[in-house]
Design a protein around this motif. Structure first.
Motif, short mmCIF file in Angstrom:
data_model
loop_
_atom_site.label_atom_id
_atom_site.label_comp_id
_atom_site.label_asym_id
_atom_site.label_seq_id
_atom_site.Cartn_x
_atom_site.Cartn_y
_atom_site.Cartn_z
N SER A 211 0.92 -1.32 -0.19
CA SER A 211 0.00 -0.06 0.03
C SER A 211 0.69 1.26 0.08
N GLY A 212 1.95 1.25 0.34
CA GLY A 212 3.01 2.40 0.37
C GLY A 212 2.78 3.32 1.30
N ARG A 213 2.67 2.66 2.63
CA ARG A 213 2.54 3.57 3.78
C ARG A 213 3.83 4.23 3.96
N TRP A 217 7.57 2.08 3.88
CA TRP A 217 8.77 2.75 2.99
C TRP A 217 9.90 2.75 3.95
N ALA A 441 10.01 2.54 -8.72
CA ALA A 441 9.81 3.43 -7.45
C ALA A 441 11.17 3.90 -7.04
N LYS A 448 14.53 13.62 -9.50
CA LYS A 448 14.70 15.03 -9.27
C LYS A 448 16.14 15.41 -9.15
N ASP B 13 6.42 15.51 -4.42
CA ASP B 13 6.92 15.15 -3.06
C ASP B 13 7.29 16.21 -2.23
N TYR B 34 0.40 8.10 2.22
CA TYR B 34 0.67 6.85 1.01
C TYR B 34 1.44 7.52 -0.08
N THR B 35 2.54 7.17 -0.40
CA THR B 35 3.50 7.61 -1.54
C THR B 35 3.92 6.34 -2.52
N PRO B 36 4.12 6.77 -3.67
CA PRO B 36 4.47 5.88 -4.68
C PRO B 36 5.97 5.49 -4.62
N PHE B 37 6.74 6.16 -3.78
CA PHE B 37 8.16 6.07 -3.65
C PHE B 37 8.88 6.50 -2.36
N PRO B 38 9.83 6.01 -1.75
CA PRO B 38 10.18 6.44 -0.54
C PRO B 38 10.67 7.99 -0.83
N HIS B 40 12.34 11.11 1.08
CA HIS B 40 13.14 11.09 2.13
C HIS B 40 12.72 12.25 3.07
N LEU B 42 10.23 11.95 5.18
CA LEU B 42 8.94 12.02 5.42
C LEU B 42 8.53 11.51 6.95
N ASP B 43 9.45 10.23 7.08
CA ASP B 43 9.20 9.73 8.24
C ASP B 43 9.73 10.66 9.60
#
Lengths: 460, 173
Positions: A211-213, A217, A441, A448, B13, B34-38, B40, B42-43
């Motif tokens: 789910s990508g929480r 991640w 992913a 970027k 992001d 909920y994100t499509p990729f990590p 950085h 965010l946690d």
């Protein structure tokens, strides 16, 4: 934007004007469109080769190892050559996904998925050979330390052949979970954009409900890092232990302390060559030139050149040590290797592995796709002959001149080898049309900092 | 006034990260992002605790190491000691060099597999598990914050709009 800064000297890793959505589209395209005729032709050829190999395996098992070209003097030859060749090819995948992750090399992200797939598929091929050579492959489980009711013994933990069982099993399973864990977010991407219900169902199953929480991640990144830390010594140990199969023996030509590092360098060398072969085709066919760029090809060529040179140093060191040891058996083994009846195999090994990669010193050549492709094939041939030279030339003239002999493979030997190449390509071709072949992913997370459009934006 | 729950969608992001920091600062509870990729940082922005999975991995590795020693000691020394090539196996420590490869392999085997199993169980990942991301675009190119509305819904909404949210959806608890 400032947090995505990357030194301007670094060339972009994602070419073109790509957004996050474009990356999803590009990676999902090969999965969502039906394969073309070329794919079917390639798949059919691979399938026929695989079936031919299966037939040869069945004949071997039904009739016995006598169908192979082995004899009393040369008791190990074609099968173990193929075993070592396939295991070696597998090593590049782990090197790219684990070692380059520890070194924070961003260019690994375009190629790691396919390289890991190649690792798993080639270790499967490697595992077939010792199992077939057992003669009674249905008893392969006797290799595991199981209590038995047969009144016989436990397995022997002093034997490098048993170390191999543990090393290869660990390597295969750990590579598989490493690969699959990385695949989960990418399967989820395909699942969430699927239109057809059957596709949604399949990719839901494959993605394990990803789910990508934010917490997922966080764990995902930690798990990837620790798995890379575990896989790095693991991959070095695997080919070290494969080399122990030879190095712990008392056969002149095998009994050398240089084998572990020499085998590991050779494994990385041949593995990168195979990655190069596969990806040069795949980037074209699946239109992934934006993600697997000329720079990626150049980087891999540099690795091929360096590991090829290490292997070359090892060959010369072996010769020197044979002379310097003063042991006449050792000296003869190497003299015979280079000038005996198998001189042509030695010559092929030297020219393919040591000489041919040296042209990569020229930038124009190492950024040329056609030359890179040709060299990658040459290196794969050379590395097959390296194993053949080590194994057969050390055995065919042993201590007793009356039993000196030559080895020549039967069509069964050759058939099984062709069969494993077919099996490998069957798996890889299926993978190329059903799996996300680039770790999208991860690519999105560096877009970027390393995307061409974002770099241009920053330069302004 | 009862609290509402909001699903707020972003398409970048960096904007998401700034928004999360802002929301945390205004003391509105974030259920999940909920994100499509990590993404950085965010946690840290969400004030998530660091994961302890690498500590468990170290313990798993120690278990694997111990299992390998106990197994080989039983098989090679206790149950059926042999004299192989003039090297009798009556002592584990004297025969240890030959056991090092398998001690290493089993350490890695246990550490890697048990870590991945722990990760899958903790993050609820297994075959036939239904995905829980509320919007399918969060595995593609969108970012979603699942949050409380705070005491003043319209004020929260205008704050989110100003921060660059592309859509705000009120959902039932």
């Amino acid at each position: 934007m400032s947090s995505h800064y990357e030194a301007p000297v670094r060339k972009p890793l994602v070419l073109g004007d790509k957004s996050y959505g474009d990356i999803s589209n590009d990676i999902a395209r090969p999965v969502e469109t039906p394969p073309n005729t070329d794919w079917w032709i390639a798949f059919s050829i691979a399938m026929v080769a695989f079936l031919w190999g299966l037939g040869c395996m069945a004949y071997t098992i039904g009739t016995g190892i006598g169908t192979w070209g082995l004899n009393k003097t040369v008791g190990w030859a074609w099968d173990i050559t193929n075993f070592v060749w396939w295991v070696g090819i597998g090593h590049a995948g782990t090197l790219i996904s684990a070692v380059l992750l520890l070194f924070r090399q961003k260019w690994r992200m375009g190629i790691n998925r396919s390289a890991e797939a190649m690792t798993i598929f080639s270790v499967i091929q490697a595992g077939l050979f010792p199992i077939i050579h057992m003669g009674r492959p249905w008893l392969a489980y006797w290799l595991f330390p199981i209590p038995n009711q047969f009144g016989s013994l436990w397995v022997n933990f002093n034997s490098p052949l048993l170390w191999d069982v543990f090393a290869i099993s660990t390597y295969l399973t750990v590579s598989l979970v490493f690969w699959w864990t990385g695949l989960l977010p990418d399967f989820a991407m395909i699942r969430d954009r699927a239109v057809e219900p059957w596709r949604k169902k399949i990719y839901s199953l494959l993605s394990f409900g990803w789910s990508g929480r934010a917490k997922d991640w966080q764990r995902f990144e930690e798990v990837s890092l620790v798995l890379a830390g575990l896989a790095t010594p693991l991959v070095l140990s695997v080919h070290t232990i494969v080399s122990f199969d030879f190095a712990t023996s008392v056969i002149p030509g095998w009994h050398t302390t240089i084998f572990p590092p020499y085998f590991v360098a050779g494994a990385i060398f041949s593995g990168f060559a195979m990655v190069q072969t596969l990806l040069i085709i795949m980037r074209k066919v699946s239109r992934l030139e934006s993600y697997i760029t000329i720079q990626h090809i150049e980087m891999m060529n540099i690795v091929i050149m360096i590991t090829g040179s290490i292997v070359g140093c090892a060959y010369i060191t072996e010769l020197f040590i044979a002379w310097y040891s003063g042991v006449e058996y050792e000296q003869y083994a190497f003299l015979n290797r280079a000038t005996g009846p198998y001189w042509w195999a030695y010559f092929l090994m030297m020219s393919c592995n040591v000489v041919s990669p040296q042209i990569m010193w020229v930038k124009k050549i190492r950024t040329n796709i056609i030359v890179s492709f040709v060299i990658s094939i040459v290196v794969n041939v050379g590395m097959w002959f390296e194993r053949f030279v080590i194994i057969v030339t050390s055995l065919h003239r042993d201590y007793l001149p009356s039993s000196w002999t030559m080895f020549s493979p039967t069509f069964i030997d050759i058939g099984i080898f062709i069969g494993t190449i077919g099996f490998f390509f069957v798996l890889f071709l299926l993978y190329a049309r059903s799996f996300p072949v680039v770790a999208q992913a991860e690519i999105k997370s560096i877009l970027k900092s390393s995307g061409e459009n974002y770099k241009k934006l920053r330069d302004k | 006034m009862s609290l509402k729950r909001l699903h707020v969608l972003f398409d970048d992001d960096d904007i998401l990260l700034d928004a999360v920091k802002e929301i945390v600062k205004s003391k509105i509870y974030i259920h999940e992002v909920y994100t499509p990729f990590p993404v950085h940082g965010l946690d840290k922005a969400m004030k998530l605790k660091p994961t302890k999975i690498s500590i468990t991995t170290f313990i798993y590795g120690c278990i694997g190491f111990t299992v390998s020693i106990l197994m080989m000691n039983y098989i090679m020394i206790v149950d059926w000691p042999q004299d192989i090539g003039g090297k009798p196996s009556f002592s584990y420590i004297e025969n240890m060099p030959a056991f090092v490869p398998i001690m290493f392999e089993l350490t890695v085997f246990f550490a890697a597999h048990l870590m991945v199993i722990t990760f899958y169980l903790r993050s609820k990942l297994w075959p036939f598990k239904e995905a829980e991301n509320p919007d399918p675009s969060t595995t593609d190119d969108k970012f979603l914050i699942d949050m409380d509305s705070g005491s003043n819904l319209s004020k929260t909404k205008s704050m989110l709009k100003k921060m660059g949210a592309i859509s705000i959806k009120e959902v039932k608890e």
